[in-house]
Design a protein around this motif. Structure first.
Motif, short mmCIF file in Angstrom:
data_model
loop_
_atom_site.label_atom_id
_atom_site.label_comp_id
_atom_site.label_asym_id
_atom_site.label_seq_id
_atom_site.Cartn_x
_atom_site.Cartn_y
_atom_site.Cartn_z
N ARG A 10 38.70 32.22 37.54
CA ARG A 10 39.51 33.43 37.70
C ARG A 10 40.27 33.36 39.03
O ARG A 10 41.47 33.68 39.09
CB ARG A 10 38.62 34.67 37.65
CG ARG A 10 39.40 35.95 37.44
CD ARG A 10 38.50 37.15 37.16
NE ARG A 10 37.56 36.88 36.08
CZ ARG A 10 36.24 37.10 36.16
NH1 ARG A 10 35.72 37.62 37.25
NH2 ARG A 10 35.45 36.84 35.15
N THR A 51 44.66 33.20 39.78
CA THR A 51 45.43 34.26 40.44
C THR A 51 45.78 33.95 41.90
O THR A 51 46.64 34.60 42.46
CB THR A 51 44.64 35.59 40.43
OG1 THR A 51 43.40 35.41 41.12
CG2 THR A 51 44.38 36.04 39.00
N ASN A 67 48.73 25.59 38.93
CA ASN A 67 49.02 26.69 39.85
C ASN A 67 49.53 26.22 41.21
O ASN A 67 49.70 27.01 42.12
CB ASN A 67 47.78 27.57 40.03
CG ASN A 67 47.46 28.29 38.73
OD1 ASN A 67 48.34 28.81 38.07
ND2 ASN A 67 46.20 28.29 38.35
#
Length: 184
Positions: free
Chosen positions: A103, A107, A136
């Protein structure tokens, strides 16, 4: 566990027995840092330690001069232990975050020079972990991702694969981020 080099050299850190961890052995840690010393000036480093556990790798990086260290673990006991140890040693460079690593990676937007991950050996999501780091764009140009894993896991075909090393039962795979990959 002990801190091998730097301003906290030879400091022994004793973790509670009830933490769900398997700290990187001193031999493997020393070998890892011998490799990293060839790539980095630790005093310029911003690093991320995933599945931080006891904070073993984080403490070593801070001791060697890492200017920013972020440690992530989802276990409340581990997070508490790392915070207490960092406070006791006055490691102001060390920030601890309690979060599920997957998680967090989905983010988080900061980029790092070095990312280290030591998931549980029964982890089934190694590929996902590596993919999240690169999808990412969490590594800076010239950045490195080091994954500690079970001996049966192989990454030689991964496009970011750099090297793999074995130290007893400990295996490290090194992945690299290059400028060309960031510009694509």
């Amino acid at each position: 566990m002990r801190i091998i080099r730097g301003r906290y050299q030879r400091r022994q850190i004793v973790a509670p027995n009830n933490l769900p961890v398997r700290p990187t052995t001193d031999m493997a840690k020393e070998s890892l840092f011998n490799i990293l010393e060839n790539y980095y000036d630790f005093e310029e480093l911003e690093a991320l330690d995933l599945f931080a556990g006891t904070g073993n790798i984080s403490y070593e990086l801070v001791s060697r001069g890492c200017k920013k260290m972020v440690s992530v673990d989802q276990d409340a006991g581990c997070v508490k232990f790392i915070r207490e140890t960092a406070n006791k040693l006055e490691m102001k460079e060390l920030m601890v975050i309690r979060s599920d690593v997957y998680r967090f990676l989905g983010t988080h937007k900061m980029k790092y020079d070095l990312i280290f991950a030591d998931p549980p050996y029964d982890c089934q999501e190694y590929e996902q972990l590596v993919q999240l780091v690169f999808d990412n764009e969490l590594l800076k140009e010239g950045g490195m991702f080091v994954l500690e894993h079970d001996k049966h896991i192989k990454f030689e075909e991964h496009p970011h694969f750099m090297d793999q090393r074995h130290y007893g039962k400990v295996n490290f795979t090194f992945f690299a981020q290059t400028l060309e990959e960031q510009e694509d």
